[in-house]
Design an enzyme around this catalytic site. Structure first.
Site, PDB file in Angstrom:
ATOM      1  N   SER A  43     -11.830   1.921   2.313  1.00  0.00           N
ATOM      2  CA  SER A  43     -11.721   1.018   1.289  1.00  0.00           C
ATOM      3  C   SER A  43     -11.641   1.457   0.224  1.00  0.00           C
ATOM      4  O   SER A  43     -10.821   0.933  -0.871  1.00  0.00           O
ATOM      5  CB  SER A  43     -12.800   0.011   1.534  1.00  0.00           C
ATOM      6  OG  SER A  43     -13.126  -0.419   2.711  1.00  0.00           O
ATOM      7  N   GLN A  92     -13.059  -8.053   2.720  1.00  0.00           N
ATOM      8  CA  GLN A  92     -12.535  -7.504   3.890  1.00  0.00           C
ATOM      9  C   GLN A  92     -12.270  -8.467   4.828  1.00  0.00           C
ATOM     10  O   GLN A  92     -13.093  -9.274   5.405  1.00  0.00           O
ATOM     11  CB  GLN A  92     -13.761  -6.518   4.603  1.00  0.00           C
ATOM     12  CG  GLN A  92     -13.877  -5.329   3.271  1.00  0.00           C
ATOM     13  CD  GLN A  92     -14.492  -3.941   3.874  1.00  0.00           C
ATOM     14  OE1 GLN A  92     -13.941  -3.029   4.000  1.00  0.00           O
ATOM     15  NE2 GLN A  92     -15.517  -4.165   4.876  1.00  0.00           N
ATOM     16  N   ARG A 152       0.843  -1.272   0.025  1.00  0.00           N
ATOM     17  CA  ARG A 152      -0.056  -0.108   0.014  1.00  0.00           C
ATOM     18  C   ARG A 152       0.841   1.204  -0.032  1.00  0.00           C
ATOM     19  O   ARG A 152       1.787   1.301   0.733  1.00  0.00           O
ATOM     20  CB  ARG A 152      -0.934  -0.016   1.221  1.00  0.00           C
ATOM     21  CG  ARG A 152      -2.139  -0.786   1.111  1.00  0.00           C
ATOM     22  CD  ARG A 152      -3.074  -0.275   2.355  1.00  0.00           C
ATOM     23  NE  ARG A 152      -4.167  -1.439   2.209  1.00  0.00           N
ATOM     24  CZ  ARG A 152      -5.186  -1.246   2.908  1.00  0.00           C
ATOM     25  NH1 ARG A 152      -5.514  -0.041   3.704  1.00  0.00           N
ATOM     26  NH2 ARG A 152      -6.101  -2.079   3.030  1.00  0.00           N
ATOM     27  N   ARG A 194     -47.423  -0.841  13.762  1.00  0.00           N
ATOM     28  CA  ARG A 194     -45.990  -1.402  13.873  1.00  0.00           C
ATOM     29  C   ARG A 194     -46.165  -2.744  13.276  1.00  0.00           C
ATOM     30  O   ARG A 194     -46.935  -3.496  13.401  1.00  0.00           O
ATOM     31  CB  ARG A 194     -45.726  -1.569  15.444  1.00  0.00           C
ATOM     32  CG  ARG A 194     -45.478  -0.451  16.179  1.00  0.00           C
ATOM     33  CD  ARG A 194     -45.489  -0.820  17.777  1.00  0.00           C
ATOM     34  NE  ARG A 194     -44.196  -1.743  17.738  1.00  0.00           N
ATOM     35  CZ  ARG A 194     -43.061  -1.433  18.088  1.00  0.00           C
ATOM     36  NH1 ARG A 194     -42.738   0.056  18.046  1.00  0.00           N
ATOM     37  NH2 ARG A 194     -42.080  -2.064  18.452  1.00  0.00           N
TER      38      ARG A 194
HETATM   39  C1  LIG Z   1     -15.894  -0.912   1.201  1.00  0.00           C
HETATM   40  C2  LIG Z   1     -16.007   0.131   2.201  1.00  0.00           C
HETATM   41  O1  LIG Z   1     -16.768   0.869   2.203  1.00  0.00           O
HETATM   42  N1  LIG Z   1     -15.627  -0.324   3.648  1.00  0.00           N
HETATM   43  C3  LIG Z   1     -15.814   0.565   4.662  1.00  0.00           C
HETATM   44  C4  LIG Z   1     -16.404  -0.317   5.876  1.00  0.00           C
HETATM   45  C5  LIG Z   1     -17.921  -0.747   5.219  1.00  0.00           C
HETATM   46  O2  LIG Z   1     -18.544   0.168   5.194  1.00  0.00           O
HETATM   47  C6  LIG Z   1     -18.453  -1.661   6.381  1.00  0.00           C
HETATM   48  O3  LIG Z   1     -17.733  -2.804   6.679  1.00  0.00           O
HETATM   49  C7  LIG Z   1     -19.823  -2.062   6.148  1.00  0.00           C
HETATM   50  O4  LIG Z   1     -20.359  -2.713   7.225  1.00  0.00           O
HETATM   51  O5  LIG Z   1     -16.501   0.397   6.879  1.00  0.00           O
HETATM   52  C8  LIG Z   1     -15.196   0.815   7.539  1.00  0.00           C
HETATM   53  O6  LIG Z   1     -14.506  -0.207   7.789  1.00  0.00           O
HETATM   54  C9  LIG Z   1     -15.659   1.550   8.737  1.00  0.00           C
HETATM   55  O7  LIG Z   1     -16.629   2.361   8.625  1.00  0.00           O
HETATM   56  O8  LIG Z   1     -14.962   1.438   9.775  1.00  0.00           O
HETATM   57  C10 LIG Z   1     -14.736   1.637   6.434  1.00  0.00           C
HETATM   58  C11 LIG Z   1     -14.348   1.042   5.165  1.00  0.00           C
HETATM   59  O9  LIG Z   1     -14.020   2.139   4.052  1.00  0.00           O
END
Ligand SMILES: CC(=O)N[C@H]1[C@H]([C@H](O)[C@H](O)CO)O[C@](O)(C(=O)O)C[C@@H]1O
Length: 183
Positions: free
Chosen positions: A44, A65, A33, A120
């Site tokens: 991300s 992830q 990176r 609801r």
């Molecule tokens: C692809 C993407 O956008 N990844 C993002 C994820 C996802 O939004 C999250 O995992 C959804 O649940 O969140 C983070 O880790 C976070 O906010 O800490 C930032 C990261 O950039």
């Protein structure tokens, strides 16, 4: 990922020698990176943009992830099927049945966001909502270049609730260990 046998190449994006060694041992390639994409606050998307800059050969990219330990081959296979059917981006979601409320400030009053309090819904009478669970995002180079992870024809893969845990803090890590029988 390896077990799905669907990826042309598997890359681990990192600035850590320890992680790079582990990745290599498992047969992955290492993308080093850039400084800018390896900060605590880099998103991300920034990491994906950094990756495609150095790898012009890929049109389709899947971001997996590592914070989703219950990733399963069946979910990846479903994502690949969607891509073959012509979706440009496909990501993982979980169906949630949460009644959400929003705070009005400064009055400190609350309004329902996704339901009518006068009617609801019961879970059984409601389709719920699809919520990103962060497990994976498949996308295309041209979308990433435009600052998008999801775009074009968008599809989703529904992950079972039991597999959707995302590790974001020590308590989540304990839960993940418990769920996988490590605790
Ligand atoms: C692809 C993407 O956008 N990844 C993002 C994820 C996802 O939004 C999250 O995992 C959804 O649940 O969140 C983070 O880790 C976070 O906010 O800490 C930032 C990261 O950039």
């Amino acid at each position: 990922m390896k077990h799905s046998k669907k990826f042309r190449e598997i890359w681990v994006s990192t600035d850590s020698h320890m992680i790079a060694n582990e990745a290599t041992k498992c047969g992955a390639k290492v993308h080093w990176r850039s400084r800018m994409s390896a900060t605590d606050t880099a998103s991300s998307l920034v990491a994906l943009q950094d990756f495609i800059k150095g790898h012009k050969e890929f049109d389709r990219i899947g971001l997996i992830q590592c914070t989703s330990p219950f990733l399963a081959v069946k979910y990846l296979n479903e994502a690949f099927e969607h891509l073959q059917q012509g979706y440009d981006s496909v990501f993982s979601v979980t169906r949630e049945f949460k009644l959400r409320w929003k705070e009005n400030r400064p009055e400190k009053t609350f309004v329902a966001v996704n339901f009518d309090p006068a009617r609801r819904p019961r879970r059984q009478d409601w389709d719920g909502e699809l919520v990103e669970n962060g497990m994976f995002y498949f996308t295309r180079r041209h979308l990433i270049s435009r600052g998008l992870i999801q775009g074009g024809r968008i599809g989703v893969v529904q992950v079972e609730r039991k597999d959707s845990l995302e590790v974001d803090n020590p308590a989540d890590l304990n839960l993940a260990r418990y769920q996988s029988g490590d605790l």
